[in-house]
Design an enzyme around this catalytic site. Sequence first.
Site, PDB file in Angstrom:
ATOM      1  N   ASP A   8     -57.044  21.401  -2.386  1.00  0.00           N
ATOM      2  CA  ASP A   8     -57.456  22.673  -1.799  1.00  0.00           C
ATOM      3  C   ASP A   8     -56.760  23.789  -2.565  1.00  0.00           C
ATOM      4  OD1 ASP A   8     -58.775  21.123   0.015  1.00  0.00           O
ATOM      5  OD2 ASP A   8     -57.555  21.688   1.750  1.00  0.00           O
ATOM      6  N   ASP A 130     -68.149  20.892   9.644  1.00  0.00           N
ATOM      7  CA  ASP A 130     -66.781  21.157  10.073  1.00  0.00           C
ATOM      8  C   ASP A 130     -66.802  21.349  11.583  1.00  0.00           C
ATOM      9  OD1 ASP A 130     -66.017  21.124   7.365  1.00  0.00           O
ATOM     10  OD2 ASP A 130     -66.579  23.228   7.151  1.00  0.00           O
TER      11      ASP A 130
END
Length: 241
Positions: A8, A130
């Site tokens: 990330d 998500d």
Amino acid sequence: MIVLPAIDMKDGRCVRLRKGDFDTVHQVAAGALETARRFADAGAKWVHMVDLDGARDGVRKNFPQIFEVITQSGLQVELGGGIKSVPDLITVVEAGAARAVVGSAAVTHPEVVDYAIAQWGADRVAVGIDCLNGKVRTAGWEADSGLDFLDFARQMEERGVRTLIFTDIAADGMLSGPSYGQLAALQEAVGCQIVASGGVTTLDDVKRLRDMGLYGAIIGKAYYAGTLDLAEAVKEAGAQC
């Protein structure tokens, strides 16, 4: 099952969050390319990358580092974060990403998903689901779409999507184990390839996900925290393609 270790990116750094909370951001590794090469040395064939700045505000400040991984790591890059429009999608695919992950835009602008499938085929795109408390979140996980995650998955399958990346936000970065119940429900609801993300912590988690018949598992904090040996995870998962 393929194993996708994760990188990330925020402000040019390799970071992790807890439960998607940007206030918990902390650096976990040095450079992205160096980290990706370690993944390759452990036997990984894929890397899952997220441009957190892109996801939150659409600014691609991490693209130089991401492009280095695409062109120099030898790994296939699955890239998400900030793909909000067709031009964003074209930028990611033409940069060489093996698979583009469309998240919020799949909710707000599903024509972006349609374009990707029509232009490059279903293998080059995945939709990120998500999920928090059964509802799909958008805008870098900060907004509640109100959509039930299973209903949304069915809608995406009807549009021709073959690969879904399911993230349980409550488990992400918490080393608490994957959300097996929700993953099983997703398997029942659709025939898509499912990638588990969030909470993968131990080798037993990898084995259980493999035995469930999932397509892939993303390994994030467990790698950086040392609770899971990537080489062992790759070996247990089986052939990487």
